[in-house]
Every structure is written in C-alpha cells, then in structure tokens.
Design a protein around this motif. Structure first.
Motif, mmCIF file in Angstrom:
data_model
loop_
_atom_site.group_PDB
_atom_site.id
_atom_site.type_symbol
_atom_site.label_atom_id
_atom_site.label_comp_id
_atom_site.label_asym_id
_atom_site.label_seq_id
_atom_site.Cartn_x
_atom_site.Cartn_y
_atom_site.Cartn_z
ATOM 1 N N ILE A 19 -9.925 -35.005 47.295
ATOM 2 C CA ILE A 19 -10.846 -33.983 46.810
ATOM 3 C C ILE A 19 -10.116 -33.098 45.798
ATOM 4 O O ILE A 19 -9.021 -32.604 46.063
ATOM 5 C CB ILE A 19 -11.388 -33.140 47.977
ATOM 6 N N ALA A 20 -10.720 -32.924 44.639
ATOM 7 C CA ALA A 20 -10.116 -32.102 43.580
ATOM 8 C C ALA A 20 -10.005 -30.652 44.044
ATOM 9 O O ALA A 20 -10.912 -30.119 44.683
ATOM 10 C CB ALA A 20 -10.954 -32.182 42.307
ATOM 11 N N GLN A 21 -8.908 -30.031 43.713
ATOM 12 C CA GLN A 21 -8.674 -28.621 44.036
ATOM 13 C C GLN A 21 -9.100 -27.778 42.834
ATOM 14 O O GLN A 21 -8.313 -27.543 41.928
ATOM 15 C CB GLN A 21 -7.207 -28.395 44.384
ATOM 16 N N THR A 22 -10.336 -27.373 42.829
ATOM 17 C CA THR A 22 -10.900 -26.626 41.709
ATOM 18 C C THR A 22 -10.738 -25.121 41.932
ATOM 19 O O THR A 22 -10.592 -24.671 43.070
ATOM 20 C CB THR A 22 -12.386 -26.978 41.528
ATOM 21 N N GLY A 37 -9.853 -31.294 37.317
ATOM 22 C CA GLY A 37 -9.685 -32.288 38.373
ATOM 23 C C GLY A 37 -10.727 -33.381 38.271
ATOM 24 O O GLY A 37 -11.648 -33.319 37.449
ATOM 25 N N VAL A 38 -10.576 -34.389 39.140
ATOM 26 C CA VAL A 38 -11.493 -35.525 39.129
ATOM 27 C C VAL A 38 -11.600 -36.112 40.533
ATOM 28 O O VAL A 38 -10.643 -36.072 41.309
ATOM 29 C CB VAL A 38 -11.051 -36.603 38.103
ATOM 30 N N GLU A 39 -12.785 -36.635 40.835
ATOM 31 C CA GLU A 39 -13.041 -37.358 42.080
ATOM 32 C C GLU A 39 -13.836 -38.608 41.713
ATOM 33 O O GLU A 39 -14.683 -38.562 40.824
ATOM 34 C CB GLU A 39 -13.865 -36.510 43.048
ATOM 35 N N SER A 40 -13.541 -39.714 42.408
ATOM 36 C CA SER A 40 -14.208 -40.953 42.046
ATOM 37 C C SER A 40 -14.384 -41.850 43.273
ATOM 38 O O SER A 40 -13.509 -41.889 44.144
ATOM 39 C CB SER A 40 -13.384 -41.687 40.979
ATOM 40 N N GLY A 70 -20.986 -46.663 41.173
ATOM 41 C CA GLY A 70 -19.779 -45.859 40.985
ATOM 42 C C GLY A 70 -20.150 -44.447 40.589
ATOM 43 O O GLY A 70 -21.098 -44.245 39.822
ATOM 44 N N ILE A 71 -19.419 -43.479 41.141
ATOM 45 C CA ILE A 71 -19.638 -42.084 40.783
ATOM 46 C C ILE A 71 -18.280 -41.451 40.520
ATOM 47 O O ILE A 71 -17.403 -41.486 41.383
ATOM 48 C CB ILE A 71 -20.378 -41.303 41.883
ATOM 49 N N THR A 72 -18.126 -40.898 39.331
ATOM 50 C CA THR A 72 -16.932 -40.144 38.977
ATOM 51 C C THR A 72 -17.378 -38.753 38.558
ATOM 52 O O THR A 72 -18.268 -38.614 37.721
ATOM 53 C CB THR A 72 -16.153 -40.823 37.830
ATOM 54 N N VAL A 73 -16.756 -37.752 39.153
ATOM 55 C CA VAL A 73 -17.059 -36.367 38.810
ATOM 56 C C VAL A 73 -15.772 -35.750 38.273
ATOM 57 O O VAL A 73 -14.759 -35.722 38.976
ATOM 58 C CB VAL A 73 -17.564 -35.556 40.023
ATOM 59 N N SER A 74 -15.813 -35.307 37.029
ATOM 60 C CA SER A 74 -14.673 -34.574 36.474
ATOM 61 C C SER A 74 -15.080 -33.117 36.332
ATOM 62 O O SER A 74 -16.243 -32.802 36.087
ATOM 63 C CB SER A 74 -14.219 -35.159 35.131
ATOM 64 N N TYR A 75 -14.102 -32.235 36.516
ATOM 65 C CA TYR A 75 -14.351 -30.799 36.506
ATOM 66 C C TYR A 75 -13.643 -30.174 35.318
ATOM 67 O O TYR A 75 -12.496 -30.508 35.016
ATOM 68 C CB TYR A 75 -13.862 -30.167 37.813
ATOM 69 N N HIS A 124 -21.335 -22.190 42.861
ATOM 70 C CA HIS A 124 -20.826 -21.942 44.204
ATOM 71 C C HIS A 124 -20.151 -23.210 44.693
ATOM 72 O O HIS A 124 -20.579 -24.311 44.390
ATOM 73 C CB HIS A 124 -21.965 -21.590 45.188
ATOM 74 N N ASP A 125 -19.089 -23.042 45.478
ATOM 75 C CA ASP A 125 -18.534 -24.168 46.213
ATOM 76 C C ASP A 125 -17.937 -23.667 47.519
ATOM 77 O O ASP A 125 -17.669 -22.475 47.670
ATOM 78 C CB ASP A 125 -17.542 -24.984 45.382
ATOM 79 N N TYR A 126 -17.852 -24.537 48.471
ATOM 80 C CA TYR A 126 -17.226 -24.199 49.754
ATOM 81 C C TYR A 126 -16.743 -25.490 50.373
ATOM 82 O O TYR A 126 -17.127 -26.586 49.946
ATOM 83 C CB TYR A 126 -18.181 -23.442 50.675
ATOM 84 N N GLY A 127 -15.869 -25.415 51.353
ATOM 85 C CA GLY A 127 -15.341 -26.616 51.941
ATOM 86 C C GLY A 127 -14.746 -26.393 53.314
ATOM 87 O O GLY A 127 -14.798 -25.285 53.870
#
Length: 105
Positions: free
Chosen positions: A2-5, A45-48, A54-59, A99-102
């Motif tokens: 998980i990307a550390q944003t 950061g990035v998550e894939s 396929g899903i890639t999310v770049s921040y 917003h984000d939380y984890g």
C-alpha cells in the motif's frame, strides 16, 4: 504494498485495463514506467493488481505533476505500444483524494 501517501488533498490516476495474450515485453516496460514515474516531481506512490482485470493507481501531488508525467516522451512511447500490442481495452480516470484512512497491525 500500500502506497504511503501524504495527508490529502492529492490526486489519483486510476488505470484499469484488460490485456492481450502473452507478455510481449509488457512486464519489463511496466517496471520501467514505475521506475520512471518515481523520478517525476510530484509522484507520491503507486499500487497495482492484475488478474483478468488490471488496476494501477498512481498518486500525484497536483494536476500539473500528472500533466508532466503524461507528456514524458518515454511514457508516451510506451502508451502507444500499449494501445498497439498489450491492451484489449483500458480506461484512465483522474480523481482528487479529499479524505483517506486506513488500518495497519
């Protein structure tokens, strides 16, 4: 991983794709694009994940950072190869993260 944003706000580029058969150089190009993106100002950061879909999310810090990444010559060449050789279909979405939380043990 998980990307550390940072604390919001920032942006997410969500790339969803369906691949063609075979690797045809895809894995190496994908690794190179992550390496290149990490060098770009504003990359966070990035998550894939890849199965059938396929899903890639770049921040990214801001929209200007995303624009500069899209205009990167090497990235543009790989995008064209993707259209030609690697993808049956894809969709790119850009979203503002407010917003984000984890949770982490």
């Amino acid at each position: 991983m998980i990307a550390q944003t940072p604390e919001p706000t920032y942006y997410a580029v969500i790339f969803t794709s369906v691949r063609t058969e075979g690797d045809n150089g895809y894995a190496a190009a994908s690794e190179r694009m992550v390496e290149l993106a990490r060098q770009q100002d504003g990359f966070l950061g990035v998550e894939s994940a890849r199965e059938e879909l396929g899903i890639t999310v770049s921040y990214w810090r801001d929209l200007d950072s995303i624009k500069r990444w899209k205009e990167n010559a090497e990235h543009a060449a790989v995008r064209e190869k993707g259209r030609r050789d690697w993808y049956r279909s894809f969709k790119t979405r850009i979203a503002k993260v407010e917003h984000d939380y984890g949770f982490e043990k």
